[in-house]
Scaffold this active site. Structure first.
Site, short mmCIF file in Angstrom:
data_model
loop_
_atom_site.label_atom_id
_atom_site.label_comp_id
_atom_site.label_asym_id
_atom_site.label_seq_id
_atom_site.Cartn_x
_atom_site.Cartn_y
_atom_site.Cartn_z
N ASP A 90 0.81 -1.22 0.00
CA ASP A 90 0.00 0.00 0.00
C ASP A 90 0.84 1.27 0.00
O ASP A 90 0.43 2.28 -0.55
CB ASP A 90 -0.94 0.01 1.21
CG ASP A 90 -2.37 -0.34 0.82
OD1 ASP A 90 -2.72 -0.14 -0.35
OD2 ASP A 90 -3.12 -0.81 1.68
N GLU A 120 -5.06 5.37 -0.21
CA GLU A 120 -3.93 4.48 0.02
C GLU A 120 -3.09 4.95 1.21
O GLU A 120 -2.56 4.14 1.97
CB GLU A 120 -3.06 4.37 -1.24
CG GLU A 120 -3.76 3.77 -2.46
CD GLU A 120 -4.11 2.30 -2.31
OE1 GLU A 120 -3.87 1.72 -1.23
OE2 GLU A 120 -4.65 1.71 -3.26
N HIS A 123 -4.85 3.77 4.20
CA HIS A 123 -4.62 2.34 4.39
C HIS A 123 -3.30 2.09 5.10
O HIS A 123 -3.21 1.31 6.05
CB HIS A 123 -4.62 1.61 3.05
CG HIS A 123 -5.91 1.69 2.30
ND1 HIS A 123 -6.07 1.20 1.02
CD2 HIS A 123 -7.11 2.23 2.65
CE1 HIS A 123 -7.31 1.43 0.62
NE2 HIS A 123 -7.95 2.05 1.59
N TYR A 127 -2.43 0.39 9.05
CA TYR A 127 -1.58 -0.73 9.47
C TYR A 127 -0.72 -0.32 10.67
O TYR A 127 -0.52 -1.12 11.59
CB TYR A 127 -0.71 -1.21 8.31
CG TYR A 127 -1.50 -1.59 7.08
CD1 TYR A 127 -2.63 -2.40 7.17
CD2 TYR A 127 -1.15 -1.11 5.81
CE1 TYR A 127 -3.38 -2.73 6.05
CE2 TYR A 127 -1.90 -1.44 4.69
CZ TYR A 127 -3.01 -2.25 4.82
OH TYR A 127 -3.75 -2.57 3.72
N GLU A 187 -4.59 -4.17 -6.55
CA GLU A 187 -5.89 -3.82 -6.01
C GLU A 187 -6.86 -5.00 -6.05
O GLU A 187 -7.77 -5.09 -5.21
CB GLU A 187 -6.51 -2.65 -6.81
CG GLU A 187 -5.61 -1.43 -6.98
CD GLU A 187 -5.49 -0.60 -5.72
OE1 GLU A 187 -5.84 -1.11 -4.63
OE2 GLU A 187 -5.07 0.56 -5.81
N GLU A 221 -10.37 -0.89 -2.18
CA GLU A 221 -9.58 -1.54 -3.24
C GLU A 221 -10.46 -2.03 -4.38
O GLU A 221 -10.04 -2.03 -5.55
CB GLU A 221 -8.77 -2.71 -2.66
CG GLU A 221 -7.84 -2.36 -1.49
CD GLU A 221 -6.73 -1.38 -1.84
OE1 GLU A 221 -6.77 -0.74 -2.91
OE2 GLU A 221 -5.80 -1.26 -1.02
N HIS A 224 -10.90 1.00 -6.45
CA HIS A 224 -9.64 1.33 -7.11
C HIS A 224 -9.41 0.40 -8.31
O HIS A 224 -9.04 0.85 -9.40
CB HIS A 224 -8.46 1.20 -6.14
CG HIS A 224 -8.53 2.12 -4.97
ND1 HIS A 224 -7.55 2.15 -4.00
CD2 HIS A 224 -9.46 3.05 -4.60
CE1 HIS A 224 -7.88 3.05 -3.07
NE2 HIS A 224 -9.03 3.59 -3.42
#
Length: 347
Positions: A90, A120, A123, A127, A187, A221, A224
């Protein structure tokens, strides 16, 4: 074919029309009127993307923190490895979306890619957020080092690295098309064995906060991948000289290679996870590859895997098997029926 390097799109050129003459290498004023764009249905794609807005810290991780210590050693190890994988993929997607937008002469593409880049970035932040919620800083850092150190992950990402860097070094239409192929793979397929692991935990009422976040990422995703597939087809349609048997074969070869490496990775990272069938996982990866190929206007490579073998995932992923008729399919359904021989000739 000689290599023609594209110039970055000008920010503002009032002498050019507002409606771009091409998505890449065309002319446009830089003024975006959503009611006067070359592919009008892309406005709806833009609206769906911005409708997905969310932030990582909206998700309550208190239960995950409590449960993480009760996971098996294998589950904890896989949790950290999969987060490491997802962050490795990502992070570059933010930069790649921005790079594509720099060369896009269609301002609607620039705006859509800006939203994708922002998502992104969210994202990747997410994490960091989930890891900071369940493990120490040292363990967080170690997980994020996997993309640089783990030999299986390095092998798996080698072709992505090569193509993304080739686009940076030589911004040609050919490299843009090939980069979009790998973006579609990212993606639409590369993330999904990792997603499946977290959904599997949620199915056992474990780490539900993490799986909720993953479902938000999954929803993004899907959008995307859908847009990148359309952008690929539009770019190829506008550049028929790229519509060659060589490019067709390149796409199929890289899909096959990517499927093989994704299966190898899933066998490595999920081998000790009780309740995940690795053969079913391999079929699921091939199913996802077929789905992306169809969206890009190509034939399926794995005709025996046209159905999702892991249907239980639908409970966790938004619109997972949803398909929408797009502008290109309304004009012609030939795209989805092209064979290995005629490649993109029907586009």
């Amino acid at each position: 074919m000689s290599k023609v390097l594209l110039d970055k799109a000008k920010t503002l050129e009032p002498r050019n029309p507002n409606k771009s003459t091409a998505v890449f290498g065309g002319e446009s004023s830089g003024i975006l009127n959503w009611n006067d764009i070359k592919y009008p249905h892309w406005y709806q794609m833009y609206k769906r993307l911005i409708g997905n807005y969310w932030q990582a810290d909206e998700i309550n991780m208190a239960d995950d923190l409590r449960q993480f210590g009760s996971l098996t050693d294998n589950e904890r190890d896989t949790y950290l490895k999969v987060i490491g994988l997802l962050s490795t993929l990502d992070g570059p997607q933010t930069r790649t979306a921005l790079l594509l937008s720099l060369y896009a002469t269609d301002p609607s593409v620039q705006s859509i890619m800006a939203v994708i880049a922002q998502q992104e970035a969210v994202h990747n932040e997410s994490y960091s957020y989930v890891l900071s919620s369940v493990v120490s800083l040292d363990e967080q850092n170690e997980s994020f080092q996997l993309g640089r150190k783990d030999p299986i992950l390095l092998k798996r990402n080698e072709a992505i690295i090569q193509q993304y860097n080739a686009f940076v070094e030589e911004p040609t239409i050919e490299n843009i098309l090939k980069t979009m192929v790998y973006t579609a793979l990212l993606e639409g397929m590369f993330f999904y064995s990792g997603f499946a692991f977290f959904y599997h935990l949620a199915r056992e009422n474990k780490m539900v906060g993490t799986s909720t976040m993953i479902s938000y990422i999954n929803r993004d995703e899907l959008e995307h991948g859908r847009f990148i597939a359309e952008l690929f087809r539009a770019t190829l349609y506008e550049n028929p000289e790229q519509n060659t048997a060589e490019l067709t074969e390149w796409v199929y070869n890289h899909f096959r290679e990517s499927v093989d490496r994704e299966i190898e990775w899933s066998n490595y990272v999920l081998a000790e996870i009780e309740g995940i069938d690795l053969e079913e996982m391999a079929g699921y990866i091939k199913y996802r590859a077929n789905k992306m190929l169809r969206m890009m206007g190509l034939s399926e490579l794995y005709p025996e895997h046209t159905e999702n073998p892991m249907k239980w995932i639908r409970a966790y992923a938004d619109n997972f098997d949803g398909t929408k008729t797009d502008f290109f399919e309304q004009k012609s359904r030939q795209y989805t029926k092209t064979s290995n021989l005629n490649g993109f000739d029907d586009l």
